[in-house]
Design a protein around this motif. Structure first.
Motif, PDB file in Angstrom:
ATOM      1  N   PHE A   1       6.105  20.651   7.500  1.00 23.62           N
ATOM      2  CA  PHE A   1       5.305  19.285   7.430  1.00 23.62           C
ATOM      3  C   PHE A   1       6.024  18.618   6.326  1.00 23.62           C
ATOM      4  N   ALA A   2       6.328  18.987   5.172  1.00 26.85           N
ATOM      5  CA  ALA A   2       6.802  18.076   4.071  1.00 26.85           C
ATOM      6  C   ALA A   2       8.241  17.682   4.324  1.00 26.85           C
ATOM      7  N   ALA A   3       9.015  18.388   4.941  1.00 24.40           N
ATOM      8  CA  ALA A   3      10.261  18.114   5.458  1.00 24.40           C
ATOM      9  C   ALA A   3      10.134  16.855   6.443  1.00 24.40           C
ATOM     10  N   SER A   4       9.395  17.164   7.445  1.00 26.42           N
ATOM     11  CA  SER A   4       9.347  15.889   8.417  1.00 26.42           C
ATOM     12  C   SER A   4       8.796  14.584   7.659  1.00 26.42           C
ATOM     13  N   MET A   5       7.910  14.745   6.697  1.00 25.33           N
ATOM     14  CA  MET A   5       7.584  13.445   5.998  1.00 25.33           C
ATOM     15  C   MET A   5       8.782  13.049   5.306  1.00 25.33           C
ATOM     16  N   ALA A   6       9.487  13.877   4.243  1.00 23.89           N
ATOM     17  CA  ALA A   6      10.681  13.424   3.706  1.00 23.89           C
ATOM     18  C   ALA A   6      11.776  12.762   4.922  1.00 23.89           C
ATOM     19  N   LEU A   7      11.709  13.112   5.997  1.00 22.53           N
ATOM     20  CA  LEU A   7      12.769  12.692   7.077  1.00 22.53           C
ATOM     21  C   LEU A   7      12.043  11.140   7.144  1.00 22.53           C
ATOM     22  N   GLY A   8      10.888  11.326   7.524  1.00 26.59           N
ATOM     23  CA  GLY A   8      10.287   9.822   8.029  1.00 26.59           C
ATOM     24  C   GLY A   8      10.425   8.825   6.768  1.00 26.59           C
ATOM     25  N   ILE A   9      10.085   9.281   5.614  1.00 28.64           N
ATOM     26  CA  ILE A   9      10.304   8.597   4.619  1.00 28.64           C
ATOM     27  C   ILE A   9      11.688   7.983   4.387  1.00 28.64           C
ATOM     28  N   GLY A  10      12.632   8.685   4.564  1.00 28.75           N
ATOM     29  CA  GLY A  10      14.024   8.489   4.687  1.00 28.75           C
ATOM     30  C   GLY A  10      14.474   7.283   5.650  1.00 28.75           C
ATOM     31  N   PHE A  11      13.957   7.556   6.863  1.00 28.10           N
ATOM     32  CA  PHE A  11      14.030   6.438   7.722  1.00 28.10           C
ATOM     33  C   PHE A  11      13.422   5.011   7.443  1.00 28.10           C
ATOM     34  N   ILE A  12      12.152   5.111   6.811  1.00 31.91           N
ATOM     35  CA  ILE A  12      11.596   3.930   6.267  1.00 31.91           C
ATOM     36  C   ILE A  12      12.544   3.222   5.482  1.00 31.91           C
ATOM     37  N   CYS A  13      12.999   3.946   4.303  1.00 29.92           N
ATOM     38  CA  CYS A  13      13.904   3.214   3.562  1.00 29.92           C
ATOM     39  C   CYS A  13      15.056   2.881   3.792  1.00 29.92           C
ATOM     40  N   TYR A  14      15.665   3.423   4.852  1.00 28.07           N
ATOM     41  CA  TYR A  14      17.079   2.873   5.465  1.00 28.07           C
ATOM     42  C   TYR A  14      16.617   1.736   6.403  1.00 28.07           C
ATOM     43  N   TYR A  15      15.363   1.607   6.940  1.00 33.13           N
ATOM     44  CA  TYR A  15      15.039   0.472   7.790  1.00 33.13           C
ATOM     45  C   TYR A  15      14.900  -0.760   6.698  1.00 33.13           C
ATOM     46  N   ARG A  16      14.029  -0.558   5.533  1.00 31.18           N
ATOM     47  CA  ARG A  16      13.893  -1.753   4.795  1.00 31.18           C
ATOM     48  C   ARG A  16      14.873  -2.025   4.152  1.00 31.18           C
ATOM     49  N   LEU A  17      16.108  -1.370   3.821  1.00 30.64           N
ATOM     50  CA  LEU A  17      17.320  -1.720   3.107  1.00 30.64           C
ATOM     51  C   LEU A  17      18.370  -2.511   4.168  1.00 30.64           C
ATOM     52  N   ARG A  18      18.332  -1.595   5.370  1.00 31.81           N
ATOM     53  CA  ARG A  18      19.111  -2.184   6.391  1.00 31.81           C
ATOM     54  C   ARG A  18      18.907  -3.446   7.006  1.00 31.81           C
ATOM     55  N   LEU A  19      17.307  -3.883   6.994  1.00 32.99           N
ATOM     56  CA  LEU A  19      17.075  -5.000   7.596  1.00 32.99           C
ATOM     57  C   LEU A  19      16.343  -5.990   6.600  1.00 32.99           C
ATOM     58  N   LEU A  20      16.948  -6.207   5.476  1.00 31.67           N
ATOM     59  CA  LEU A  20      16.326  -6.856   4.631  1.00 31.67           C
ATOM     60  C   LEU A  20      16.752  -8.294   5.047  1.00 31.67           C
ATOM     61  N   PRO A  21      15.537  -9.191   5.071  1.00 32.95           N
ATOM     62  CA  PRO A  21      15.968 -10.504   5.464  1.00 32.95           C
ATOM     63  C   PRO A  21      16.373 -11.355   4.350  1.00 32.95           C
ATOM     64  N   VAL A  22      17.829 -11.959   4.961  1.00 35.53           N
ATOM     65  CA  VAL A  22      18.440 -12.920   4.263  1.00 35.53           C
ATOM     66  C   VAL A  22      18.215 -14.148   4.680  1.00 35.53           C
ATOM     67  N   ALA A  23      18.317 -14.411   5.838  1.00 30.20           N
ATOM     68  CA  ALA A  23      18.362 -15.863   6.252  1.00 30.20           C
ATOM     69  C   ALA A  23      16.899 -16.231   6.108  1.00 30.20           C
ATOM     70  N   SER A  24      15.888 -15.581   6.163  1.00 39.61           N
ATOM     71  CA  SER A  24      14.403 -15.743   6.538  1.00 39.61           C
ATOM     72  C   SER A  24      14.161 -16.885   5.152  1.00 39.61           C
ATOM     73  N   GLY A  25      12.930 -17.390   5.118  1.00 38.64           N
ATOM     74  CA  GLY A  25      12.399 -17.913   3.913  1.00 38.64           C
ATOM     75  C   GLY A  25      12.129 -17.192   2.697  1.00 38.64           C
ATOM     76  N   LYS A  26      11.762 -17.731   1.390  1.00 39.24           N
ATOM     77  CA  LYS A  26      11.725 -17.075   0.462  1.00 39.24           C
ATOM     78  C   LYS A  26      10.538 -16.265   0.380  1.00 39.24           C
ATOM     79  N   LEU A  27       9.458 -16.781   0.988  1.00 38.87           N
ATOM     80  CA  LEU A  27       8.263 -16.012   0.929  1.00 38.87           C
ATOM     81  C   LEU A  27       8.234 -14.965   1.942  1.00 38.87           C
ATOM     82  N   GLU A  28       8.749 -14.719   3.287  1.00 39.90           N
ATOM     83  CA  GLU A  28       9.196 -13.462   3.978  1.00 39.90           C
ATOM     84  C   GLU A  28       9.834 -12.408   3.337  1.00 39.90           C
ATOM     85  N   ARG A  29      10.972 -13.081   2.617  1.00 37.98           N
ATOM     86  CA  ARG A  29      11.877 -12.079   1.702  1.00 37.98           C
ATOM     87  C   ARG A  29      10.973 -11.336   0.616  1.00 37.98           C
TER      88      ARG A  29
END
Length: 262
Positions: free
Chosen positions: A12-40
């Motif tokens: 269970f801990a390994a699956s949670m770590a994998l899920g957290i890794g995917f979330i971090c990748y998602y946040r870094l990969r799709l960081l809004p650059v062209a959006s407004g300052k508030l959204e960023r």
């Protein structure tokens, strides 16, 4: 020792770590650059919250990843540390023999006297705030009966150390254990006789201290140390009876005053 469910928890801990890794990748990969300052800044704030949660989760998993359970061997503690064990004082309080029958107080005292502890380091103090001669007589009976009860508990490893509770639930030994049967019948007979004398209030005349007790709220201090040895001469725990002095013109402060006297 092996812990049940350890493999499932790690899976269970390994699956949670994998899920957290995917979330971090998602946040870094799709960081809004062209959006407004508030959204960023909202995106970055959520990412920081998720990082904090991940860090907290990581700390809890570390503590639970490889748990260790330790169980003391109670039968070895006394053998190993008997000389280092401190003295123990046990206070038993009673105030009204009609609400707290002396036979019940006697059983309470006998149960604590039978603790698995070096008897020379065990002291039991009974505070009788009702100054009852019947309670004192019950302590005399307890001191006398303890000469048989304590060796019986130690020899046959009796778990319920209160005689009343033990003989109410214990099954009489069969004939295949003649030694235990002999002791069992003897101790039970002695207990029933002592209990009957207490309940029938067969107080001997040599108890003279209560001749000067005018009432439970007006009497002198009654202090008795009852030290007994069993049939083989082994020392038993010290039993002390105390009925503190009370006078009508002085407030006795109820249970707090009784404990202070002890």
């Amino acid at each position: 020792m092996a812990v049940k469910g350890r493999f499932l928890f790690r899976l269970f801990a390994a699956s949670m770590a994998l899920g957290i890794g995917f979330i971090c990748y998602y946040r870094l990969r799709l960081l809004p650059v062209a959006s407004g300052k508030l959204e960023r800044w909202a995106w970055i704030g959520l990412f920081h919250c998720e990082l904090w949660f991940s860090f907290y989760w990581f700390l809890t998993v570390i503590c639970r990843w490889n748990p260790v359970y330790r169980f003391p061997h109670k039968n070895r503690l006394s053998l190993r540390y008997e000389k280092e064990l401190p003295g123990v004082d046990i206070f038993v309080c009673t105030a009204d023999p009609s609400a707290e029958p002396p036979s019940m107080v006697m059983n309470t005292v006998l149960s604590v006297m039978a603790y698995d502890y070096p008897p020379e380091k065990l002291n039991i103090y009974l505070s009788d705030d009702g100054a009852s001669e019947l309670t004192f007589y019950a302590m005399l009976e307890a001191s006398s009966f303890s000469k048989q009860w304590l060796p019986f508990c130690k020899k046959f490893k009796v778990e319920s150390r209160s005689p009343e509770a033990y003989f109410r639930t214990a099954v009489e030994p069969d004939s295949h254990h003649p030694l235990m049967l002999k002791h069992w019948l003897l101790v039970k007979k002695l207990y029933e006789e002592a209990k009957m004398r207490v309940e029938m209030k067969q107080i001997p005349e040599e108890i003279r201290e209560w001749n000067l007790v005018s009432s439970r709220n007006d009497h002198q201090t009654i202090f008795k140390i009852l030290i007994a040895a069993d049939a083989e001469g082994n020392v038993l725990p010290t039993l002390v009876y105390l009925a503190r002095e009370k006078r009508p013109q002085f407030h006795h402060h109820f249970k707090a005053g009784a404990m202070n006297a002890l």
